[in-house]
Scaffold this motif. Structure first.
Motif, PDB file in Angstrom:
ATOM      1  N   CYS A 156       0.846  -1.199   0.000  1.00 41.65           N
ATOM      2  CA  CYS A 156       0.000   0.000   0.000  1.00 41.65           C
ATOM      3  C   CYS A 156       0.880   1.246   0.000  1.00 41.65           C
ATOM      4  O   CYS A 156       2.103   1.156   0.115  1.00 41.65           O
ATOM      5  CB  CYS A 156      -0.891   0.001   1.243  1.00 41.65           C
ATOM      6  SG  CYS A 156       0.042   0.021   2.797  1.00 41.65           S
ATOM      7  N   GLY A 157       0.219   2.403  -0.085  1.00 44.55           N
ATOM      8  CA  GLY A 157       0.948   3.661  -0.080  1.00 44.55           C
ATOM      9  C   GLY A 157       1.643   3.909   1.250  1.00 44.55           C
ATOM     10  O   GLY A 157       2.730   4.494   1.296  1.00 44.55           O
ATOM     11  N   SER A 158       1.010   3.479   2.334  1.00 45.12           N
ATOM     12  CA  SER A 158       1.621   3.705   3.648  1.00 45.12           C
ATOM     13  C   SER A 158       2.946   2.951   3.758  1.00 45.12           C
ATOM     14  O   SER A 158       3.913   3.477   4.316  1.00 45.12           O
ATOM     15  CB  SER A 158       0.674   3.258   4.764  1.00 45.12           C
ATOM     16  OG  SER A 158      -0.543   3.944   4.653  1.00 45.12           O
ATOM     17  N   THR A 250       3.126  16.344  -0.832  1.00 55.13           N
ATOM     18  CA  THR A 250       2.012  15.519  -1.291  1.00 55.13           C
ATOM     19  C   THR A 250       1.559  15.995  -2.667  1.00 55.13           C
ATOM     20  O   THR A 250       1.320  17.200  -2.850  1.00 55.13           O
ATOM     21  CB  THR A 250       0.822  15.607  -0.304  1.00 55.13           C
ATOM     22  OG1 THR A 250       1.298  15.342   1.023  1.00 55.13           O
ATOM     23  CG2 THR A 250      -0.265  14.610  -0.659  1.00 55.13           C
ATOM     24  N   THR A 254      -5.291  13.939   0.171  1.00 53.63           N
ATOM     25  CA  THR A 254      -6.377  12.957   0.261  1.00 53.63           C
ATOM     26  C   THR A 254      -7.747  13.637   0.233  1.00 53.63           C
ATOM     27  O   THR A 254      -8.650  13.199  -0.470  1.00 53.63           O
ATOM     28  CB  THR A 254      -6.206  12.131   1.551  1.00 53.63           C
ATOM     29  OG1 THR A 254      -4.843  11.733   1.632  1.00 53.63           O
ATOM     30  CG2 THR A 254      -7.097  10.909   1.548  1.00 53.63           C
ATOM     31  N   ASP A 279       4.800  12.152  -2.145  1.00 55.01           N
ATOM     32  CA  ASP A 279       3.712  11.196  -1.952  1.00 55.01           C
ATOM     33  C   ASP A 279       2.651  11.491  -3.014  1.00 55.01           C
ATOM     34  O   ASP A 279       1.802  12.356  -2.843  1.00 55.01           O
ATOM     35  CB  ASP A 279       3.134  11.337  -0.535  1.00 55.01           C
ATOM     36  CG  ASP A 279       1.933  10.431  -0.328  1.00 55.01           C
ATOM     37  OD1 ASP A 279       1.590   9.661  -1.259  1.00 55.01           O
ATOM     38  OD2 ASP A 279       1.324  10.486   0.758  1.00 55.01           O
ATOM     39  N   ASP A 308       0.366   4.780  -5.792  1.00 51.59           N
ATOM     40  CA  ASP A 308      -0.463   3.588  -5.575  1.00 51.59           C
ATOM     41  C   ASP A 308      -1.120   3.175  -6.881  1.00 51.59           C
ATOM     42  O   ASP A 308      -1.947   3.925  -7.429  1.00 51.59           O
ATOM     43  CB  ASP A 308      -1.575   3.900  -4.558  1.00 51.59           C
ATOM     44  CG  ASP A 308      -1.129   3.672  -3.122  1.00 51.59           C
ATOM     45  OD1 ASP A 308      -0.056   3.077  -2.913  1.00 51.59           O
ATOM     46  OD2 ASP A 308      -1.872   4.090  -2.221  1.00 51.59           O
TER      47      ASP A 308
HETATM   48  C1  LIG Z   1      -1.886  11.083  -0.434  1.00 55.35           C
HETATM   49  C2  LIG Z   1      -1.999   9.717   0.176  1.00 55.35           C
HETATM   50  N1  LIG Z   1      -0.893   9.135   0.681  1.00 55.35           N
HETATM   51  C3  LIG Z   1      -0.923   7.925   1.247  1.00 55.35           C
HETATM   52  C4  LIG Z   1      -2.111   7.229   1.340  1.00 55.35           C
HETATM   53  C5  LIG Z   1      -2.107   5.890   2.018  1.00 55.35           C
HETATM   54  O1  LIG Z   1      -2.239   4.916   1.051  1.00 55.35           O
HETATM   55  P1  LIG Z   1      -2.707   3.435   1.443  1.00 55.35           P
HETATM   56  O2  LIG Z   1      -4.131   3.563   1.868  1.00 55.35           O
HETATM   57  O3  LIG Z   1      -2.528   2.689   0.168  1.00 55.35           O
HETATM   58  O4  LIG Z   1      -1.826   2.974   2.531  1.00 55.35           O
HETATM   59  C6  LIG Z   1      -3.282   7.779   0.826  1.00 55.35           C
HETATM   60  C7  LIG Z   1      -4.548   7.053   0.912  1.00 55.35           C
HETATM   61  O5  LIG Z   1      -5.592   7.547   0.550  1.00 55.35           O
HETATM   62  C8  LIG Z   1      -3.222   9.054   0.233  1.00 55.35           C
HETATM   63  O6  LIG Z   1      -4.312   9.642  -0.256  1.00 55.35           O
END
Ligand SMILES: Cc1ncc(COP(=O)(O)O)c(C=O)c1O
Length: 476
Positions: A156-158, A250, A254, A279, A308
């Motif tokens: 995942c992104g995290s 970023t 989000t 990000d 992602d």
């Molecule tokens: C800008 C941004 N970074 C990181 C994330 C985290 O991604 P993940 O939910 O795949 O861990 C998100 C999730 O919406 C996001 O919008």
């Protein structure tokens, strides 16, 4: 003559390992069940309809003492999924960045599940490892990174953002690998905007530098990191003896799809000698579009990038990517040597250059999707989303609603006409009706309705339906 799968091998459990004909029958059955369910999902409500208390009672009946027929279990599961999830595959799901998945990505999941390759090493899975590395290089090049750039798929992104922080700490201090944050002369800190994805707090916690290491830099009133505030915070931190290790801009916040000033952030990171991460979990897909990619100018200067594939590239969940111009930092951060692994080569073995050890073949989802659609197909996909978002904005403004973010991506922060109810109760009523899905959120201190085009099959008709659903849910 029978081959292996035509007869049950002695001692094997047929419910777990059915013979070929039975697998084929069940595969066909499941395929048909899923196709029928997909048709019903699109015609039905977007929101779950399940009676959760009744479902919990039903679930309690699964005590696993007696086996049940798999036909029954499959039909039961599909039926309960139909009732029991927010349907991101519904064209009126205008929600968080969870896509309706591409068909090639779904095929990829079947293939990966069938061969079940272990991608820890190239020795065990040379073809999958090469495919993933190839896709990562293609995405890195498309983002403007130099030819030596590398990286890997993440869950995942995290995880990708966490990888960025570990790389930043490792590069900043040669003793971090052995001594952790005790190796720094002062507390290590890093910078994100207060509109960034707050998994950063958990990431700081996991990395052992503590949540107080996250500097939530002020925004400019429009949801973007304020470079002057960033510069002041950096100077203050230096004066107090803190060690700035990373600036993470970023690209597509989000809540509002805003893009931090990437060029300014790059410059400040160079000045502070900090790692520069972007990000671009959602917004990164804009690299596909020749028309729109300019909004990401500055991303090519990043030390690392998160994108992602399970967001705007619309693969199945979860499929993140971590890309870096310094692949050698990955191997110093994640190298480990054991006797039981068949190889230990940072050039090719993912388990010595990433957080995960056992690893699923995630990259096939983007390989098949990109292969089938090309960059040109993805350009059309992202442009279709932004065009629908522009149309939604137009329709809403015509009805007296306002949009208070100015994102180049496909997400709107909406306020009802004055004199109407606030966003949160309005969204609750809209979700209760089930005609569409949007979120309530905050943007720059204001409560808003967040509508995001995430489904590649949404149409103008769905935008009109959403406007009608919003109007119906608005109470003066
Ligand atoms: C800008 C941004 N970074 C990181 C994330 C985290 O991604 P993940 O939910 O795949 O861990 C998100 C999730 O919406 C996001 O919008």
């Amino acid at each position: 003559m029978h081959d292996h799968n035509d007869q049950e091998p002695i001692g094997s459990v047929p419910a777990l390992f059915p013979i070929r004909q039975e697998r084929q029958r069940l595969d066909d059955l499941l395929t048909q069940e899923l196709l029928d369910a997909a048709v019903r999902v699109i015609a039905g409500p977007v929101t779950p309809t399940i009676d959760l208390a009744a479902f919990r009672r039903e679930l309690a009946g699964f005590d696993f003492t007696e086996p049940r027929p798999i036909d029954e279990l499959l039909a039961w599961t599909v039926a309960r999924m139909e009732e029991g999830v927010v349907h991101v595959t519904h064209p009126r799901y205008f929600g968080l960045y969870n896509p309706s998945p591409t068909f090639p990505a779904q095929c990829a999941d079947r293939i990966a599940a069938s061969f079940n390759p272990q991608l820890a090493t190239s020795t065990t899975s040379p073809v999958p490892v090469e495919i993933e590395a190839h896709v990562i290089r293609a995405v890195a090049r498309r983002a403007g990174l130099p030819p030596q750039a590398g990286g890997h798929f993440t869950s995942c992104g995290s995880e990708a953002n966490y990888t960025a922080l570990v790389c930043a700490l490792t590069r900043c201090n040669g003793h971090f690998a052995t001594m952790g944050s005790r190796s720094f002369e002062g507390p290590p800190v890093f910078y994100v905007s207060r509109e960034s994805h707050l998994a950063w707090l958990k990431i700081a916690h996991q990395a052992g530098i503590g949540r107080s290491a996250v500097r939530l830099v002020a925004t400019d009133g429009c949801g973007r990191m304020d470079p002057d505030a960033l510069s002041r915070t950096l100077i203050d931190d230096r004066e107090r003896g803190c060690v700035p290790v990373m600036i993470a801009a970023t690209a597509g916040t989000t809540n509002a799809g805003m893009i931090d000033p990437l060029l300014d952030c790059a410059k400040l990171a160079r000045f502070a000698r900090a790692w520069y991460h972007v990000d671009a979990a959602w917004g990164g897909a804009l690299i596909a579009s020749e028309r729109l990619r300019h909004v990401l100018d500055g991303i090519e200067q990043a030390d690392s990038i998160t994108i992602d594939a399970h967001k705007w590239f619309a693969t199945t969940m979860g499929c993140g990517m971590f890309i870096t111009r310094h692949p050698e930092v990955l191997s110093s951060a994640f190298q480990v040597s054991t006797t039981f692994m068949p190889s230990n080569l940072p050039q090719v073995d993912p388990y010595v250059t990433s957080i995960q050890w056992s690893r699923r073949f995630l990259g096939l989802r983007l390989f098949l999707s990109l292969g089938a659609a090309g960059w040109v197909g993805y350009a059309q996909h992202v442009e279709h989303s932004t065009e629908l978002a522009a149309l939604l904005r137009q329709r809403l403004e015509r009805c007296g609603w306002s949009v208070i973010n100015d994102s180049p991506l496909a997400v709107l922060c909406i306020k009802p006409p004055s004199g109407f109810d606030k966003a949160r109760p309005l969204v609750s009523r809209l979700l209760a009706a089930g005609r569409a899905w949007v979120a309530a959120a905050m943007f720059e201190g204001e409560e808003i309705i967040r509508a995001c085009v995430t489904n590649g099959e949404s149409s103008e008709h769905d935008v009109d339906e959403l406007v009608m659903a919003l109007e119906a849910a608005a109470v003066a």
